[in-house]
Design a protein around this motif. Sequence first.
Motif, PDB file in Angstrom:
ATOM      1  N   LEU A  55       4.749 -41.266  23.871  1.00 43.67           N
ATOM      2  CA  LEU A  55       3.909 -40.140  23.220  1.00 43.67           C
ATOM      3  C   LEU A  55       2.836 -40.048  22.620  1.00 43.67           C
ATOM      4  O   LEU A  55       1.979 -39.210  22.969  1.00 43.67           O
ATOM      5  CB  LEU A  55       5.055 -39.408  22.326  1.00 43.67           C
ATOM      6  CG  LEU A  55       6.324 -38.695  22.746  1.00 43.67           C
ATOM      7  CD1 LEU A  55       7.214 -38.294  21.855  1.00 43.67           C
ATOM      8  CD2 LEU A  55       6.060 -37.524  23.832  1.00 43.67           C
ATOM      9  N   SER A  56       2.578 -41.158  21.939  1.00 39.20           N
ATOM     10  CA  SER A  56       1.175 -41.254  21.568  1.00 39.20           C
ATOM     11  C   SER A  56       0.165 -41.504  22.341  1.00 39.20           C
ATOM     12  O   SER A  56      -0.983 -41.149  22.124  1.00 39.20           O
ATOM     13  CB  SER A  56       1.312 -42.560  20.200  1.00 39.20           C
ATOM     14  OG  SER A  56       2.196 -42.273  19.292  1.00 39.20           O
ATOM     15  N   ILE A  57       0.318 -42.294  23.154  1.00 41.94           N
ATOM     16  CA  ILE A  57      -0.592 -42.406  24.501  1.00 41.94           C
ATOM     17  C   ILE A  57      -0.963 -41.169  24.941  1.00 41.94           C
ATOM     18  O   ILE A  57      -2.089 -40.845  25.368  1.00 41.94           O
ATOM     19  CB  ILE A  57      -0.009 -43.742  25.355  1.00 41.94           C
ATOM     20  CG1 ILE A  57       0.128 -44.903  24.443  1.00 41.94           C
ATOM     21  CG2 ILE A  57      -0.803 -43.607  26.385  1.00 41.94           C
ATOM     22  CD1 ILE A  57       0.818 -46.224  25.547  1.00 41.94           C
ATOM     23  N   GLU A  58       0.322 -40.431  25.561  1.00 43.10           N
ATOM     24  CA  GLU A  58       0.090 -39.166  26.205  1.00 43.10           C
ATOM     25  C   GLU A  58      -0.584 -38.114  25.274  1.00 43.10           C
ATOM     26  O   GLU A  58      -1.636 -37.319  26.017  1.00 43.10           O
ATOM     27  CB  GLU A  58       1.208 -38.460  26.537  1.00 43.10           C
ATOM     28  CG  GLU A  58       2.016 -39.307  27.630  1.00 43.10           C
ATOM     29  CD  GLU A  58       3.198 -38.395  28.027  1.00 43.10           C
ATOM     30  OE1 GLU A  58       3.928 -37.363  27.610  1.00 43.10           O
ATOM     31  OE2 GLU A  58       3.894 -39.090  29.215  1.00 43.10           O
ATOM     32  N   LYS A  59      -0.513 -38.358  23.846  1.00 47.24           N
ATOM     33  CA  LYS A  59      -1.365 -37.218  22.972  1.00 47.24           C
ATOM     34  C   LYS A  59      -2.919 -37.961  22.674  1.00 47.24           C
ATOM     35  O   LYS A  59      -3.727 -37.495  21.972  1.00 47.24           O
ATOM     36  CB  LYS A  59      -0.505 -37.099  21.894  1.00 47.24           C
ATOM     37  CG  LYS A  59       0.548 -36.266  22.251  1.00 47.24           C
ATOM     38  CD  LYS A  59       1.449 -36.231  20.865  1.00 47.24           C
ATOM     39  CE  LYS A  59       2.652 -35.325  21.025  1.00 47.24           C
ATOM     40  NZ  LYS A  59       3.475 -35.286  19.688  1.00 47.24           N
ATOM     41  N   ASN A  60      -3.266 -39.156  23.349  1.00 52.95           N
ATOM     42  CA  ASN A  60      -4.292 -39.820  23.291  1.00 52.95           C
ATOM     43  C   ASN A  60      -4.667 -40.031  21.484  1.00 52.95           C
ATOM     44  O   ASN A  60      -5.717 -39.921  21.057  1.00 52.95           O
ATOM     45  CB  ASN A  60      -5.718 -38.908  23.669  1.00 52.95           C
ATOM     46  CG  ASN A  60      -5.607 -39.207  25.257  1.00 52.95           C
ATOM     47  OD1 ASN A  60      -5.198 -40.147  25.814  1.00 52.95           O
ATOM     48  ND2 ASN A  60      -5.888 -38.134  25.748  1.00 52.95           N
ATOM     49  N   GLU A  61      -3.463 -40.143  20.826  1.00 53.09           N
ATOM     50  CA  GLU A  61      -3.631 -40.723  19.627  1.00 53.09           C
ATOM     51  C   GLU A  61      -3.689 -42.198  19.145  1.00 53.09           C
ATOM     52  O   GLU A  61      -3.948 -42.765  18.132  1.00 53.09           O
ATOM     53  CB  GLU A  61      -2.181 -40.181  18.887  1.00 53.09           C
ATOM     54  CG  GLU A  61      -1.959 -38.742  18.800  1.00 53.09           C
ATOM     55  CD  GLU A  61      -0.586 -38.134  18.362  1.00 53.09           C
ATOM     56  OE1 GLU A  61      -0.390 -36.827  18.137  1.00 53.09           O
ATOM     57  OE2 GLU A  61       0.231 -39.187  18.192  1.00 53.09           O
ATOM     58  N   THR A  62      -3.273 -42.854  20.426  1.00 55.78           N
ATOM     59  CA  THR A  62      -3.463 -44.349  20.301  1.00 55.78           C
ATOM     60  C   THR A  62      -4.062 -44.896  21.507  1.00 55.78           C
ATOM     61  O   THR A  62      -3.801 -44.357  22.690  1.00 55.78           O
ATOM     62  CB  THR A  62      -2.167 -45.096  19.935  1.00 55.78           C
ATOM     63  OG1 THR A  62      -2.471 -46.648  19.740  1.00 55.78           O
ATOM     64  CG2 THR A  62      -1.301 -44.907  21.154  1.00 55.78           C
ATOM     65  N   GLU A  63      -5.029 -45.964  21.254  1.00 54.86           N
ATOM     66  CA  GLU A  63      -5.418 -46.555  22.611  1.00 54.86           C
ATOM     67  C   GLU A  63      -4.322 -47.820  23.186  1.00 54.86           C
ATOM     68  O   GLU A  63      -3.932 -48.549  22.318  1.00 54.86           O
ATOM     69  CB  GLU A  63      -6.758 -47.285  22.336  1.00 54.86           C
ATOM     70  CG  GLU A  63      -7.318 -48.042  23.561  1.00 54.86           C
ATOM     71  CD  GLU A  63      -8.489 -48.661  23.246  1.00 54.86           C
ATOM     72  OE1 GLU A  63      -9.120 -49.226  24.370  1.00 54.86           O
ATOM     73  OE2 GLU A  63      -8.921 -48.774  22.316  1.00 54.86           O
TER      74      GLU A  63
ATOM     75  N   VAL B 205      -9.962 -46.815  25.763  1.00 57.63           N
ATOM     76  CA  VAL B 205      -9.293 -46.094  27.173  1.00 57.63           C
ATOM     77  C   VAL B 205      -8.222 -45.104  26.829  1.00 57.63           C
ATOM     78  O   VAL B 205      -7.070 -45.361  25.973  1.00 57.63           O
ATOM     79  CB  VAL B 205      -8.701 -47.436  27.846  1.00 57.63           C
ATOM     80  CG1 VAL B 205      -7.981 -46.812  29.184  1.00 57.63           C
ATOM     81  CG2 VAL B 205      -9.637 -48.537  28.206  1.00 57.63           C
ATOM     82  N   TYR B 206      -8.362 -43.976  27.193  1.00 54.20           N
ATOM     83  CA  TYR B 206      -7.514 -42.858  26.986  1.00 54.20           C
ATOM     84  C   TYR B 206      -6.860 -42.525  28.294  1.00 54.20           C
ATOM     85  O   TYR B 206      -7.430 -42.141  29.314  1.00 54.20           O
ATOM     86  CB  TYR B 206      -8.122 -41.519  26.403  1.00 54.20           C
ATOM     87  CG  TYR B 206      -8.645 -42.063  25.027  1.00 54.20           C
ATOM     88  CD1 TYR B 206      -7.818 -42.040  24.007  1.00 54.20           C
ATOM     89  CD2 TYR B 206     -10.017 -42.153  24.756  1.00 54.20           C
ATOM     90  CE1 TYR B 206      -8.254 -42.416  22.654  1.00 54.20           C
ATOM     91  CE2 TYR B 206     -10.438 -42.300  23.530  1.00 54.20           C
ATOM     92  CZ  TYR B 206      -9.577 -42.501  22.283  1.00 54.20           C
ATOM     93  OH  TYR B 206     -10.025 -42.710  21.028  1.00 54.20           O
ATOM     94  N   ILE B 207      -5.376 -42.709  28.585  1.00 51.56           N
ATOM     95  CA  ILE B 207      -4.960 -42.414  29.762  1.00 51.56           C
ATOM     96  C   ILE B 207      -3.902 -41.634  29.598  1.00 51.56           C
ATOM     97  O   ILE B 207      -2.999 -41.220  30.512  1.00 51.56           O
ATOM     98  CB  ILE B 207      -4.346 -43.921  30.181  1.00 51.56           C
ATOM     99  CG1 ILE B 207      -3.116 -44.278  29.247  1.00 51.56           C
ATOM    100  CG2 ILE B 207      -5.368 -44.822  30.573  1.00 51.56           C
ATOM    101  CD1 ILE B 207      -2.327 -45.580  29.683  1.00 51.56           C
ATOM    102  N   GLY B 208      -3.781 -40.717  28.501  1.00 49.50           N
ATOM    103  CA  GLY B 208      -2.713 -39.737  28.336  1.00 49.50           C
ATOM    104  C   GLY B 208      -2.413 -38.842  29.305  1.00 49.50           C
ATOM    105  O   GLY B 208      -1.474 -38.599  29.975  1.00 49.50           O
ATOM    106  N   SER B 209      -3.688 -37.935  29.758  1.00 44.49           N
ATOM    107  CA  SER B 209      -3.251 -37.014  30.720  1.00 44.49           C
ATOM    108  C   SER B 209      -2.532 -37.507  31.963  1.00 44.49           C
ATOM    109  O   SER B 209      -1.830 -37.002  32.646  1.00 44.49           O
ATOM    110  CB  SER B 209      -4.409 -36.018  30.915  1.00 44.49           C
ATOM    111  OG  SER B 209      -5.353 -37.036  31.442  1.00 44.49           O
TER     112      SER B 209
END
Length: 70
Positions: A38-46, A6-10
């Motif tokens: 920040l990590s979530i927004e950059k899709n670096e972590t789920e 699940v990528y919710i960054g944007s």
Amino acid sequence: MQSLMVYIGSRLKQLRDERFLSHRELAKLAGVSPTTVLSIEKNETEPQRRTIRKLAAALGVKPSELVDQG
């Protein structure tokens, strides 16, 4: 069984920007670290489900509004 990433960054960034919150302010409201936001927004972590719930609550939305891609 393989889990669905699940990528919710944007969407997270969009909602945060609409509320004129910095990543630090959102982190404080949600009870998570600024690095996590920040990590979530950059899709670096789920994000974990509980983190999604915390962020959604801090933004005043349902968790599904962060996750749904439609």
